[in-house]
Motif scaffolding. Structure first.
Motif, short mmCIF file in Angstrom:
data_model
loop_
_atom_site.label_atom_id
_atom_site.label_comp_id
_atom_site.label_asym_id
_atom_site.label_seq_id
_atom_site.Cartn_x
_atom_site.Cartn_y
_atom_site.Cartn_z
N ARG A 36 0.83 -1.20 0.00
CA ARG A 36 0.00 0.00 0.00
C ARG A 36 0.87 1.25 0.00
O ARG A 36 2.04 1.21 0.37
CB ARG A 36 -0.91 0.02 1.23
CG ARG A 36 -1.93 -1.11 1.24
CD ARG A 36 -2.97 -0.89 0.16
NE ARG A 36 -3.96 -1.95 0.13
CZ ARG A 36 -4.08 -2.83 -0.83
NH1 ARG A 36 -3.25 -2.82 -1.86
NH2 ARG A 36 -5.01 -3.74 -0.81
N GLY A 40 -1.85 4.23 2.99
CA GLY A 40 -2.66 3.02 3.11
C GLY A 40 -3.59 2.75 1.95
O GLY A 40 -4.45 1.88 2.04
N HIS A 41 -3.44 3.47 0.85
CA HIS A 41 -4.29 3.31 -0.31
C HIS A 41 -3.69 2.30 -1.30
O HIS A 41 -2.50 2.01 -1.25
CB HIS A 41 -4.49 4.65 -1.04
CG HIS A 41 -5.10 5.69 -0.18
ND1 HIS A 41 -6.46 5.84 -0.04
CD2 HIS A 41 -4.55 6.66 0.60
CE1 HIS A 41 -6.72 6.84 0.77
NE2 HIS A 41 -5.56 7.36 1.18
#
Length: 69
Positions: A36, A40-41
């Motif tokens: 990620r 956190g994407h």
């Protein structure tokens, strides 16, 4: 603060890009490996391009819109 895992991903992306892989292919591979972004994407072509084009990653300092080092 330097995050070792993020540095490894950045180096890998840069090396593979210079070897001819596209940002979209890199993003697909990172997502398949469940890597990620720092926020956190999931990765996409644009986020890989932004990583590769980052002044910060290149060690270029910018102050008030001008490169200073």
């Amino acid at each position: 603060m330097i995050v070792t895992a993020e540095v490894a991903i950045a180096r890998e992306c840069l090396t593979r890009y210079l070897d001819g892989e596209t940002p979209t292919v890199l993003a697909r591979d990172l997502n398949q490996r469940d890597e990620r972004t720092a926020l956190g994407h999931e990765w996409n072509g644009d986020s890989v391009r932004a990583l590769l084009d980052s002044h910060h990653m290149a060690g270029i300092r910018v102050f008030r819109g001008e490169e200073v080092g």
